[in-house]
Design an enzyme around this catalytic site. Structure first.
Site, PDB file in Angstrom:
ATOM      1  N   ARG A 171       2.574   4.938  -4.684  1.00  0.00           N
ATOM      2  CA  ARG A 171       3.748   5.095  -5.540  1.00  0.00           C
ATOM      3  C   ARG A 171       4.060   3.814  -6.305  1.00  0.00           C
ATOM      4  O   ARG A 171       4.548   3.857  -7.417  1.00  0.00           O
ATOM      5  CB  ARG A 171       4.964   5.461  -4.688  1.00  0.00           C
ATOM      6  CG  ARG A 171       4.824   6.798  -4.029  1.00  0.00           C
ATOM      7  CD  ARG A 171       6.008   7.072  -3.170  1.00  0.00           C
ATOM      8  NE  ARG A 171       6.133   6.071  -2.115  1.00  0.00           N
ATOM      9  CZ  ARG A 171       7.125   6.055  -1.239  1.00  0.00           C
ATOM     10  NH1 ARG A 171       8.060   6.937  -1.304  1.00  0.00           N
ATOM     11  NH2 ARG A 171       7.188   5.142  -0.299  1.00  0.00           N
ATOM     12  N   HIS A 172       3.836   2.683  -5.660  1.00  0.00           N
ATOM     13  CA  HIS A 172       4.145   1.408  -6.298  1.00  0.00           C
ATOM     14  C   HIS A 172       2.830   0.727  -6.629  1.00  0.00           C
ATOM     15  O   HIS A 172       2.221   0.098  -5.781  1.00  0.00           O
ATOM     16  CB  HIS A 172       4.970   0.521  -5.362  1.00  0.00           C
ATOM     17  CG  HIS A 172       6.296   1.127  -5.012  1.00  0.00           C
ATOM     18  ND1 HIS A 172       7.053   0.714  -3.965  1.00  0.00           N
ATOM     19  CD2 HIS A 172       6.999   2.116  -5.596  1.00  0.00           C
ATOM     20  CE1 HIS A 172       8.163   1.428  -3.903  1.00  0.00           C
ATOM     21  NE2 HIS A 172       8.155   2.289  -4.886  1.00  0.00           N
ATOM     22  N   CYS A 173       2.383   0.928  -7.844  1.00  0.00           N
ATOM     23  CA  CYS A 173       1.067   0.422  -8.208  1.00  0.00           C
ATOM     24  C   CYS A 173       1.182  -0.890  -8.968  1.00  0.00           C
ATOM     25  O   CYS A 173       1.966  -1.014  -9.909  1.00  0.00           O
ATOM     26  CB  CYS A 173       0.331   1.457  -9.060  1.00  0.00           C
ATOM     27  SG  CYS A 173       0.104   2.995  -8.171  1.00  0.00           S
ATOM     28  N   TYR A 174       0.418  -1.840  -8.515  1.00  0.00           N
ATOM     29  CA  TYR A 174       0.413  -3.154  -9.152  1.00  0.00           C
ATOM     30  C   TYR A 174      -1.037  -3.529  -9.435  1.00  0.00           C
ATOM     31  O   TYR A 174      -1.950  -3.059  -8.775  1.00  0.00           O
ATOM     32  CB  TYR A 174       0.959  -4.227  -8.217  1.00  0.00           C
ATOM     33  CG  TYR A 174       2.373  -4.058  -7.740  1.00  0.00           C
ATOM     34  CD1 TYR A 174       3.396  -4.834  -8.282  1.00  0.00           C
ATOM     35  CD2 TYR A 174       2.675  -3.166  -6.725  1.00  0.00           C
ATOM     36  CE1 TYR A 174       4.690  -4.709  -7.815  1.00  0.00           C
ATOM     37  CE2 TYR A 174       3.970  -3.041  -6.260  1.00  0.00           C
ATOM     38  CZ  TYR A 174       4.972  -3.815  -6.808  1.00  0.00           C
ATOM     39  OH  TYR A 174       6.251  -3.698  -6.348  1.00  0.00           O
ATOM     40  N   GLN A 184       7.118  -2.419   3.484  1.00  0.00           N
ATOM     41  CA  GLN A 184       6.081  -2.791   2.524  1.00  0.00           C
ATOM     42  C   GLN A 184       5.725  -4.243   2.780  1.00  0.00           C
ATOM     43  O   GLN A 184       6.618  -5.082   2.856  1.00  0.00           O
ATOM     44  CB  GLN A 184       6.590  -2.662   1.096  1.00  0.00           C
ATOM     45  CG  GLN A 184       6.984  -1.253   0.715  1.00  0.00           C
ATOM     46  CD  GLN A 184       7.627  -1.210  -0.658  1.00  0.00           C
ATOM     47  OE1 GLN A 184       7.250  -1.952  -1.543  1.00  0.00           O
ATOM     48  NE2 GLN A 184       8.607  -0.359  -0.820  1.00  0.00           N
TER      49      GLN A 184
END
Lengths: 154, 208
Positions: free
Chosen positions: B141-144, B71
């Site tokens: 999947r990793h939302c910011y 990432q």
């Protein structure tokens, strides 16, 4: 084709297509033995219902091109002619999506859990040396040099 | 469901940074965990995608294919934003969120750097062949982001305490207030920020 099963003709084309995607060969049984077509037929009646139309159109188009180029149904052609037609189906802009759809569903039917109708007798998992989901591993099975056997199934 | 099959106490779908940690903690605590992980695994370009040769490759290699992902931090850009889709509706007839996002030079450069690192690691671990996934993915999947935190109401949605600049009694909890993605899982940071928002709420209510 909005309700019910594939026609006998479409089922025969699909079976022939699946046989070429995952053939039985020296590496073991293929789509037919794993009953991938059964998985797909069941899925088209349930979760993959929205893809019935794509199958109807895609299988009809494949049949039409088999008749145009060889004067016979796709399921009657030899493996080489079928492969040539399938490679063209995979490449052509108008049919690539159908090819990907069937390929994806064939993989689901070959390697998915047998409860969904495919992967009969765990043929798909045997091909991959995949022992199946299990909730426990013994200390011995966790050794690097020990190949785990198939998961116990009641 | 097979009644004879061994039962799991917990079913974990997805063994990423969160699922993997949960599986570790749960199994240590004695729970029986059933882990399901699935996803497309691209083939090397040299391998056919169907037929006997594909099957032969699967049989020979299915148990010795691994993958690495990295990432990289995605910076904030005014041109990357969320708004309401003008046409698409959800099953309730409400407009869905539209994501406008493009990886810029910074993200592409750091991804290219990481790809070479990952390749080096795999080769050092003995990989005979390495190949890239077909495309770099914007992680779903990793939302910011979306309600960035900042002092400037012109360029941020919530203040440093997590309260909306526009609607002062509206607090926003979660990673939507992060202006950028970190390289690590954000749970501890988002919990600390939630604590801070809650304390601020208590403090403000006492002032009244």
């Amino acid at each position: 084709v909005t309700a019910g099963r594939l026609s006998a003709e479409h089922a025969a084309i699909l079976a022939a297509l699946l046989d070429r995607l995952i053939p039985a060969d020296e590496h073991g049984p293929g789509a037919q033995e794993a009953r991938v077509a059964r998985y797909i037929e069941r899925a088209l009646a349930a979760k993959h219902r929205e893809h019935r139309d794509a199958y109807f159109r895609g299988l009809s188009a494949l049949q039409a091109s088999a008749r145009a180029s060889h004067g016979a149904g796709f399921e009657q052609l030899d493996a080489e002619a079928q492969d040539t037609l399938l490679a063209a189906t995979e490449r052509a802009a108008g049919s690539a999506a159908f090819f990907e759809l069937v390929r994806t569903h064939a993989i689901e039917g070959m390697f998915g859990d047998p409860r969904w109708g495919g992967n009969h007798a765990l043929i798909g998992w045997a091909l991959l040396d995949y022992p199946g989901l299990r909730t426990e591993w013994s200390a011995r099975e966790q050794q690097l040099d020990v190949a785990p056997g198939p998961a116990p199934r009641a | 469901v097979n009644p004879q099959a061994p039962r799991a106490d917990v079913l974990l779908i997805g063994l990423g940074g969160a699922g993997g940690i949960a599986a570790d903690v749960l199994t240590r605590a004695g729970a029986r965990v059933l882990a399901l992980e699935a996803g497309p695994r691209p083939l090397p370009a040299s391998v056919p995608r169907w037929g006997s040769a594909w099957k032969a490759w699967l049989k020979a290699n299915a148990q010795s294919v691994g993958y690495l992902t990295a990432q990289v931090e995605s910076l904030s850009y005014e041109e990357n934003f969320l708004d309401l889709d003008p046409t698409a509706r959800d099953p309730f007839g409400l407009p869905v969120v539209r994501v406008t996002h493009r990886a810029r030079a910074n993200e592409q450069t750091s991804a290219a750097f990481m790809i070479e690192k990952l390749r080096t690691w795999l080769e050092a671990a003995g990989a005979s062949e390495t190949w890239l996934a077909e495309r770099l993915a914007v992680e779903a999947r990793h939302c910011y982001g979306g309600t960035h935190m900042g002092d400037d109401a012109e360029h941020s949605v919530v203040d440093r305490f997590g309260f909306s600049h526009e609607v002062p009694n509206l607090g926003v909890l979660g990673t939507s207030t992060f202006p950028t993605t970190g390289g690590h899982n954000p749970t501890l940071t988002l919990q600390a920020l939630a604590w801070r928002t809650a304390e601020r709420l208590v403090e403000l209510s006492r002032r009244r």
